[in-house]
Design a protein around this motif. Structure first.
Motif, short mmCIF file in Angstrom:
data_model
loop_
_atom_site.label_atom_id
_atom_site.label_comp_id
_atom_site.label_asym_id
_atom_site.label_seq_id
_atom_site.Cartn_x
_atom_site.Cartn_y
_atom_site.Cartn_z
N TYR A 274 -10.69 35.41 64.46
CA TYR A 274 -11.35 36.50 63.75
C TYR A 274 -10.97 36.44 62.28
O TYR A 274 -9.88 36.00 61.93
N GLY A 275 -11.87 36.89 61.45
CA GLY A 275 -11.54 37.07 60.04
C GLY A 275 -11.89 35.91 59.14
O GLY A 275 -12.52 34.94 59.53
N ASP A 276 -11.43 36.05 57.90
CA ASP A 276 -11.73 35.08 56.86
C ASP A 276 -10.56 34.10 56.62
O ASP A 276 -10.56 33.36 55.66
N CYS A 277 -9.55 34.15 57.50
CA CYS A 277 -8.38 33.25 57.45
C CYS A 277 -7.51 33.47 56.21
O CYS A 277 -6.76 32.59 55.82
N ARG A 278 -7.63 34.63 55.58
CA ARG A 278 -6.75 34.97 54.46
C ARG A 278 -5.86 36.13 54.87
O ARG A 278 -6.35 37.19 55.26
N ALA A 279 -4.57 35.93 54.79
CA ALA A 279 -3.62 36.96 55.18
C ALA A 279 -3.63 38.11 54.16
O ALA A 279 -3.59 37.89 52.96
N ASP A 280 -3.70 39.33 54.69
CA ASP A 280 -3.65 40.53 53.85
C ASP A 280 -2.34 41.28 54.01
O ASP A 280 -2.13 42.31 53.38
N GLY A 281 -1.47 40.78 54.87
CA GLY A 281 -0.18 41.39 55.11
C GLY A 281 0.47 40.72 56.30
O GLY A 281 -0.07 39.78 56.88
N LYS A 282 1.66 41.21 56.67
CA LYS A 282 2.39 40.64 57.79
C LYS A 282 3.27 41.73 58.41
O LYS A 282 3.64 42.70 57.73
N ARG A 283 3.57 41.56 59.70
CA ARG A 283 4.40 42.53 60.41
C ARG A 283 5.27 41.84 61.45
O ARG A 283 4.85 40.88 62.09
#
Length: 157
Positions: A10-19
């Motif tokens: 899923y998604g655009d393969c760009r990380a917007d954060g981490k947990r």
């Protein structure tokens, strides 16, 4: 003749954060294009934290039924697959491909604490339709970051 692996993501393969999730896990739902697929590997975008040397132990990957009530498969993988520091794609190949239903969940249990753990990246371009926080036996809760975990399912026939 070998068929090319199919990757569900899923998604655009760009990380917007981490947990990192103490006491819980990263859960993500996948829907296979056909009912005869087998899960051959899981890819995780993440980075290890804690001691310089990875702990000599494994983390758990659970494959769950569509209702998340049954564990269909459990895979162990060494912490050492993840480098300490910046997040990167890590592939965990299964010893043997696992038959999965059309819809299935993957849950990651890193059992983190101060000296060990993995930050898993998330992507907000998907608005979080497929991700939860939880582990088998615990009721899952919505992921409150408005995105989906950057975890991919690698399928084979």
């Amino acid at each position: 003749r070998q068929e090319a692996a199919r990757v569900l993501k899923y998604g655009d393969c760009r990380a917007d954060g981490k947990r990192s999730l103490g006491g819980s896990g990263h859960m993500i739902e996948f829907t296979a294009p056909t009912g005869d697929a087998k899960l051959a590997a899981v890819r995780v975008h993440g980075g290890r934290y804690g001691t310089a040397r990875p702990p000599e132990e494994s983390f758990l990957i659970y494959v769950l039924s569509p209702d998340r009530m049954r564990v269909l498969h459990t895979e162990l993988a060494p912490y050492g697959l993840f480098e300490r520091g910046a997040e990167k794609w890590v592939e965990v190949k299964f010893g043997r491909p696992v038959e999965v239903p059309e819809t299935f969940w993957v849950a990651l249990d890193f059992r983190p604490h101060q000296t060990k753990g993995v930050f898993v990246s998330y992507d907000t371009s998907t608005r979080g339709k497929h991700s939860r926080v939880g582990l088998p036996g615990l009721p899952p809760v919505e992921a409150r970051f408005g995105g989906d975990w950057m975890v991919e399912a690698v399928l084979t026939k």
